[in-house]
Every structure is written in C-alpha cells, then in structure tokens.
Design a protein around this motif. Sequence first.
Motif: not given
Length: 691
Positions: A515-529
Amino acid sequence: MTSSVEDKAMRNWLTAQELAGLPGLPGTVPGVRKMATRENWTSQKRSGSKAIEYAYSDLPAETQAAVLSQAIADVSEDAHLPSPVVHALPAVVETKPATSTAKLNDRQKAVMAARLAFVREIERMSAVVSQKTAIATLVKHAQDGHLSPYLQQRVQLANDRKTAERGLSERTLKRWLAAWRASGQDEASLAPLRQRACLQVPEWVPSFLRCYQRPTKPSVAASYAEFAASWTKPLPSIHAVQRFLKKLSPDALNMGRMGTQELKSLQAFNRRSTQNILPGEVYTADGHKFDAEVVNPLTGKPYRPEITTVLDVATRRVVGISVGEAESAFGVLDALRDAVQKCMFAIFYVDNGSGFDNDTVREVVDRLGGTMKHSLPYNSQARGLSERGHQTIWVRAAKKLTSYIGADMDKHAGTKVHRIGRRELKQHGKSRVLPEFGVFMAGVEHEVAHYNSTPHRGLGKIRDQVTGAFRHMSPDEAWYAAIEQGWEPLVAPSELVESLMRPQTIRTTRRGEISWAGNNYFMADLTALHGQEIRVAYDVRDASKVWAYTLDGELIGTAILDGNSSDYMPRTMLEAAREKRQQGQFSRAVNKLETLTGQRVEMIAPTVSPSANLPVEALEAAREYAVAIEQKQPKFDIPRDDVARYRLWIQLDQRKGAGEELTADEAKWHERYPNHPDFVAMKRVFQQQAG
C-alpha cells in the motif's frame, strides 16, 4: 601596548610589504615596487629603516578604501585601551605634481590648459623681446584689460584661487614657466595639486561603530544617541559623524550590520561566462522548497514539496526534476536519473547541502563517469543559474496557486486560505484551495516545458522566423542548435538508468500487496514476505507500478497497480442474481397492492421499449426536445453572500409552506442549509432586527 595601537592606526606612508596583496595592487613586494616606479608614486625612506614607503594619496582608490577599512578595524580591536592613539593626517593632503594627464580630473585639466596658454605666449614673445619684458608686458596688459579675449578669459581660471584677486603676477608666471621647463615641457606639470579630504580616524570612531555596526541595523541618529550617552570626552556633532561615515567604502560601513554572505552583494564579483561550454559538460542542481501547499499523497495532509532541479549550464535547459518531502539523497538521485536519460554529464556542480554532500550521490556520480564539484559555503552567488531558475520557474508557478504562502502573500488572505484548506480536508477529504498531488505534478511538467521553450536572456540571439526580429534563444532552441552544429548527446544506457536509485520509502507487505499513496500494488513474489518490511522505490511521474527491494537493497521485482484485481463475481452470476432480485421485488409489490386494495392486481412489465419502433429521425428529435426543455429550466444558484443565502432560504421555505413544489436542487439545499453554522448566526441577526 600603546605602540601596538600606533602601529595599527592610519598612516599616510606605507611600505611595499604592507601594500602587497591589497585590493588593486599586485600580490608580491616586487610587483608593488614595479607598479610604484611605473606610476611614479611619491616615496621616501622610512625613519630608522632602509625600507621605502609610498604616499597614501598616490595609491589607487580601491587600495585607499581597503587601507582605511583595515585601520578602522584595527583601532576597533584595541578600543578597550584607555587612550587609543590614532595618527592624524593633515587637514588637506596634497599629491605630487601629476606626470600624466590621464589621472587629472576635469578641473585640473582646465587650469592646466589655461596656464599653458600663458606659457606659450611668453615663449612666442621671448623670440622678439627678452623673457623679462614679455612677462612684464603680459602682467601690464592683464591689469589694464588689454589682453586678447582668448587670454583674458583664462586669467582667473589659470590662477585657480578662491580669493577675489585673481590677476597675473610676475612671480606666478615665472613659477609656471620654471615648472614647465623643469619637466621637459610636460603640460601635466602645470596642473594644480589635487587636494583630498582628511582621512584621519578620530578616537571616537571605535566607540561609535560599536553602537552602529550591529545586525539590527540601527540608524545613525539612534546610534549617535547611544554613543553620546556613554562618551566622556569632547563629543563630536552628529554632522561630523555623518561626514566621516561618507568616507567609508560600502563594505567597511556595513561590516557588522551585514553578515559575510550579505556583504558579498556590495563587493566586486567574477562574472562567469558559459560561451565555451558545450551542452552536457556541466550540470548544476539545487533544491527549492515550493512556496505553496499541496496535498501530500502519503499522508493526505498539506505540505510544501521539495523540488530538486537539474539545469544544463550551457543551454540553461531543465534536464531533470524530482519532487519529495525534503532535500535528500533519494530526491537528488531521482532528478539525476531523469537528467541522464536525456544526456550524460561531465561535471555535477552542487552546493554542500545534505542531499548532495553524501556518499550515496557521490557513488552514483562515479558510476556515471562524472565529477562532482561543490561550491564554497555561504556562496550562493556562485550558483546563480540555479538560484535564478528557482525564481523564474517555481516562485512564479507557486504564485499561480491559491495556496501560495510566500513572503509577499497578503497576511489576512493567506490565513483565510490556510483555514479553509484544512477545514475542507477534515470534512471532505479534499479541498478547493489545496491542489491534489496529481494536479500539482501536471503543473510541474507544464512549467518546465514552458520554461524550456521561452527565450532566455543568458543565451545568444537568433532571428525569429515569425516576427523577423532578433531575440534570445530558448533553452530548447540552444540545445537543438548544438545538435545541428555536430554535438551529439550521450544518453546513459537503460540498464544503468534502471539501476539508479529512485525515491524510496519503507512499507510492510500484506499477502503480496504493498500500500502506497492510497493505491494497492501486487506482486506474487511478495507473498512469501508477508508481514515483513521492504523498501519501495517509486516514480513521481508514473503511478502504475513500484519497485520492491529488500532492506539490504536487493531488487525483488516490480509490483503492478491493482495487479490482483478482478471482478468480484463472474458476470453471468451477477446477471442471474439481478434478474432474481427484480422478480422478487415485483412479487412483493403485487402482494402489497393486493393487501391495500383487496383486489387482484397484475403488473405487466413491457418487453419492448416504447421508443423502439420509432424511426431514427423521431428519436433524434425527441432527444433535442428533451435537451431544450432541460435548458429552459432555471438553474439553481446559491448566493455567496451570507445575507442573500438566508433570504433565499426564507423564500424557499415560504414557497414550500404554500404548497408549491420545489425542484430537486432547491429541496436538497433547503433541507441542508439549516445545519450550516451561518444559518444560525443569520437567523439570530434577522430576529434581532425584527424585534
């Protein structure tokens, strides 16, 4: 102790060693001696020494001012002594006879020419009669008024006296003739001696300057009053004080009243030329706190952005910008990344701020193959291009916004805007007077494009293709003119640009999302983090993606805006649910009508639109008619005046009480306005007037 003060006090004779390095003189003793010989300064041997000293009155004006300033400073240092000693100069200082007419003023030249006329006349008459007879004849004719008009007009001027008697005398003519012959018939020897005012530093000067030379910049009258209250010796008049202050150079006068940096505005400077610099050779950058408030995209609160601007020195073109919350290495690197995408640089000329003077920026500059140069501390004049660019671009841009809070903003208007902006943000989450960050960034891009396309007086001139008149080139024109002349910009490789650090912030991941600047950004590799903190790099001009890094700086990947977004339900399921809900509503409505009427009610929904069978021409005519009817309806406008708004509400209330139907806008405003604080205040005022 007294002798040390005497050594520091103002002297009328100075040696070459004492003069070397002063303003207007060479920096070495031999250089000063050569200059003294070349300009024929009056000299003498110093008493008790073999040193040669030179007259103060022969020194250049710039050097004289420096000597006088130093004398005042030295005497001020020892002002605590019981009886400071100051060498008194004569009331009138006379220079030696001039050796060149170039150093004569207009008055001296006029007197010299008048005396030369009589000397030449004596020479001509001496060819026929004796010199004694020629001089006597001129004196006699001058007394009787029988000289030629040319010589008679020059009698008073040649005497150069302030007394009423200005006739010629035998002794005066012989003195002029002897001086002229002794100098080898040099006309400059006939010029009168130049008289200068006394340059003595009186003993009261240090005490007065302690009251006058303060950062608060007191007036002469206020300083004199404070000085007079504590001075126990014979008090000089305020006019004597004012006359002495006029003898001081501007920098000597304002020493103590101005700081080191402010004093530079009164001193000589070196104007730098950029004619021999090619584009891309020197970049200069500086940060500027924007003089208007915008909405912070991170917090939603008002703030003043920090804009870092990179200028190409040769063309004055803005090649890179970055926007952040404060001057930092991240903002500088983002602006630099923007700049090297247009052209690489050789020298990066910046100040000593924390955003520039750090190892992070220096390392990136080294990777780009450039050299970073820092200006001297407290020397903003050396970076005049950046300072002027701030005024031209960002100060003017800030004044276009309602939220401008610069020094020349009206105090009451600024306070009103400040309150309105924060109240609207608190109540509605947005404000009319505070621009959103996206709107601000669009304005930034526009201002940069406008500046780069506007003629700049620091650039060369060309003939305008439209008007035919000569004008200065714009930064863009200077840039592309260099390309046409054979210069080619060297663009940084894309992989190097991508590796340069963008502005970064630390965020915590949640199930693959950032979450940044009121928006949501997604990346599958972040699931493990999940639940871990990472560094997020962003581009202030592109909100479609961000770059995720570990806290150690290793790139994880690119997160996409709403990358995991999809329809909440499949489209077919939604359509089936809508149809079922519609049928249920119909059934409940029929059952309610049967309960109310006691009769069987059947509701048939039309399966075909009433206008479906109309021709195209009829449908278009119907649309135009509907638009015309809508335009004829009076528009409901809410007055800006408090009294007018309350009166409008009363009218609507009376219409509603009489059974008249209000429009949708009128009814909505009539219902909401009583909740406004102005309504209560105006109602009280009207009731008082009615009572």
